[in-house]
Write a protein that holds these residues in place. Structure first.
Motif, PDB file in Angstrom:
ATOM      1  N   ASP A 140       0.830  -1.209   0.000  1.00 40.23           N
ATOM      2  CA  ASP A 140       0.000   0.000   0.000  1.00 40.23           C
ATOM      3  C   ASP A 140       0.863   1.257   0.000  1.00 40.23           C
ATOM      4  O   ASP A 140       0.620   2.204  -0.754  1.00 40.23           O
ATOM      5  CB  ASP A 140      -0.927   0.015   1.216  1.00 40.23           C
ATOM      6  CG  ASP A 140      -2.052  -1.000   1.124  1.00 40.23           C
ATOM      7  OD1 ASP A 140      -2.263  -1.559   0.024  1.00 40.23           O
ATOM      8  OD2 ASP A 140      -2.727  -1.230   2.149  1.00 40.23           O
ATOM      9  N   ARG A 141       1.873   1.273   0.852  1.00 42.62           N
ATOM     10  CA  ARG A 141       2.735   2.458   0.933  1.00 42.62           C
ATOM     11  C   ARG A 141       3.533   2.633  -0.355  1.00 42.62           C
ATOM     12  O   ARG A 141       3.721   3.759  -0.832  1.00 42.62           O
ATOM     13  CB  ARG A 141       3.683   2.341   2.126  1.00 42.62           C
ATOM     14  CG  ARG A 141       3.019   2.193   3.487  1.00 42.62           C
ATOM     15  CD  ARG A 141       2.224   3.417   3.909  1.00 42.62           C
ATOM     16  NE  ARG A 141       0.894   3.471   3.315  1.00 42.62           N
ATOM     17  CZ  ARG A 141      -0.141   2.727   3.718  1.00 42.62           C
ATOM     18  NH1 ARG A 141      -0.002   1.864   4.688  1.00 42.62           N
ATOM     19  NH2 ARG A 141      -1.318   2.875   3.145  1.00 42.62           N
ATOM     20  N   LEU A 142       4.005   1.537  -0.930  1.00 37.62           N
ATOM     21  CA  LEU A 142       4.751   1.645  -2.180  1.00 37.62           C
ATOM     22  C   LEU A 142       3.861   2.124  -3.320  1.00 37.62           C
ATOM     23  O   LEU A 142       4.309   2.877  -4.195  1.00 37.62           O
ATOM     24  CB  LEU A 142       5.380   0.291  -2.526  1.00 37.62           C
ATOM     25  CG  LEU A 142       6.504  -0.191  -1.609  1.00 37.62           C
ATOM     26  CD1 LEU A 142       6.939  -1.598  -1.989  1.00 37.62           C
ATOM     27  CD2 LEU A 142       7.689   0.761  -1.656  1.00 37.62           C
ATOM     28  N   CYS A 143       2.605   1.708  -3.318  1.00 41.53           N
ATOM     29  CA  CYS A 143       1.666   2.193  -4.337  1.00 41.53           C
ATOM     30  C   CYS A 143       1.458   3.697  -4.214  1.00 41.53           C
ATOM     31  O   CYS A 143       1.292   4.395  -5.221  1.00 41.53           O
ATOM     32  CB  CYS A 143       0.324   1.464  -4.216  1.00 41.53           C
ATOM     33  SG  CYS A 143       0.332  -0.237  -4.837  1.00 41.53           S
ATOM     34  N   GLU A 144       1.481   4.212  -3.008  1.00 39.74           N
ATOM     35  CA  GLU A 144       1.348   5.650  -2.820  1.00 39.74           C
ATOM     36  C   GLU A 144       2.554   6.386  -3.406  1.00 39.74           C
ATOM     37  O   GLU A 144       2.415   7.482  -3.965  1.00 39.74           O
ATOM     38  CB  GLU A 144       1.179   5.957  -1.328  1.00 39.74           C
ATOM     39  CG  GLU A 144      -0.179   5.495  -0.801  1.00 39.74           C
ATOM     40  CD  GLU A 144      -0.276   5.485   0.717  1.00 39.74           C
ATOM     41  OE1 GLU A 144       0.707   5.911   1.383  1.00 39.74           O
ATOM     42  OE2 GLU A 144      -1.304   5.045   1.240  1.00 39.74           O
TER      43      GLU A 144
END
Length: 274
Positions: A140-144
């Motif tokens: 999720d954080r990498l997608c952001e």
């Protein structure tokens, strides 16, 4: 004031990604989220196409790539062949309420090759398809971070001819917009903004409306209310928010809030929580 035109926006509007599918897709999948949500598809391998309603031309998928829909655009993901599509899918939100100006300024569909984000895509695939604990939080954080790349690409490439991004790349409007976004609570006058842009009042007002589709006052009002919604959603009291976004009282903020959204801050917040 920072020279980074995007930083004030990322500071004020929460960019949130939530992964909901990781694996091999072998059947048609349909995507139609609420209007304030977008979609991110990270294709690791496979072939297929994305089909739309209303006769819009389908988009081919040939191997690895990143596809981004900043706002809800109903579409169908159709894999081809027995191998299907290996991919990661996430919902994306840019702020709440009247919408982050960034999401409204981006094209309906954006596409990046995995090479444009360097090792980031490979890291996402490694985490997503591994069995490590906490992998969804990492993905999720990498997608952001990927979303920042998409916004940066749109800004640099001039993918939009009107709207906020067009203003941020304009050599004169950029300075005025950055000033407003950094200090929305300031009592900005047309003269102040025109001086920041190094233009006359009339020339600035005309160029601003032509480029963004809003007057400077309308943009400031929308930005203030959008910022207020973000802060209210975080649980900050109305009185504090009113001061933070440039209204002298909670009554003044409530009046402006209702004029723009058709709801009181309390009613809007209850709807968000519901």
């Amino acid at each position: 004031m920072s020279s980074d035109a995007l930083q004030p926006l990322f500071e004020r509007f929460r960019l949130h990604a939530q992964t909901f599918f990781t694996g091999n897709l072998c059947a048609v999948a349909s995507f139609d989220q609420p209007k304030d949500h977008g979609h991110l598809h990270l294709v690791k391998a496979g072939r297929g196409e994305i089909r739309y309603q209303g006769g819009r031309k389908a988009l081919r998928i040939e191997g690895p790539g990143l596809l981004f829909y900043p706002r809800n655009l109903p579409h169908h993901l159709v894999p081809e062949g027995p191998e299907g599509l290996d991919l990661v899918c996430a919902t994306i939100t840019f702020g709440t309420g009247v919408g982050c100006p960034l999401a409204l300024a981006l094209p309906e569909v954006m596409h990046l090759g995995v090479d444009r984000v360097g090792p980031l895509a490979e890291l996402i695939f490694q985490e997503a398809f591994a069995g490590a604990e906490g992998r969804q939080a990492v993905v999720d954080r990498l997608c952001e971070v990927v979303m920042v790349h998409f916004v940066r690409q749109a800004l640099l490439a001039g993918h939009t001819h009107a709207g906020l991004l067009a203003g941020l790349v304009h050599p004169q409007l950029r300075n005025a917009l950055m000033a407003v976004h950094a200090e929305p609570a300031r009592d900005w006058s047309l003269e102040d903004l025109a001086a920041t842009a190094g233009m006359s009042r009339s020339a600035f007002a005309a160029l601003f409306k032509q480029t963004l589709g809003l007057t400077p006052g309308e943009h400031l009002a929308r930005f203030r209310i959008a910022t207020a919604q973000e802060r209210l959603a975080r649980g900050i009291p109305l009185k504090v928010v009113a001061f933070d976004v440039g209204y002298g009282s909670s009554t003044a903020l409530s009046r402006a809030f209702r004029e723009l959204t058709g709801q009181s801050p309390r009613a809007w917040l209850q709807g968000q929580r519901g």
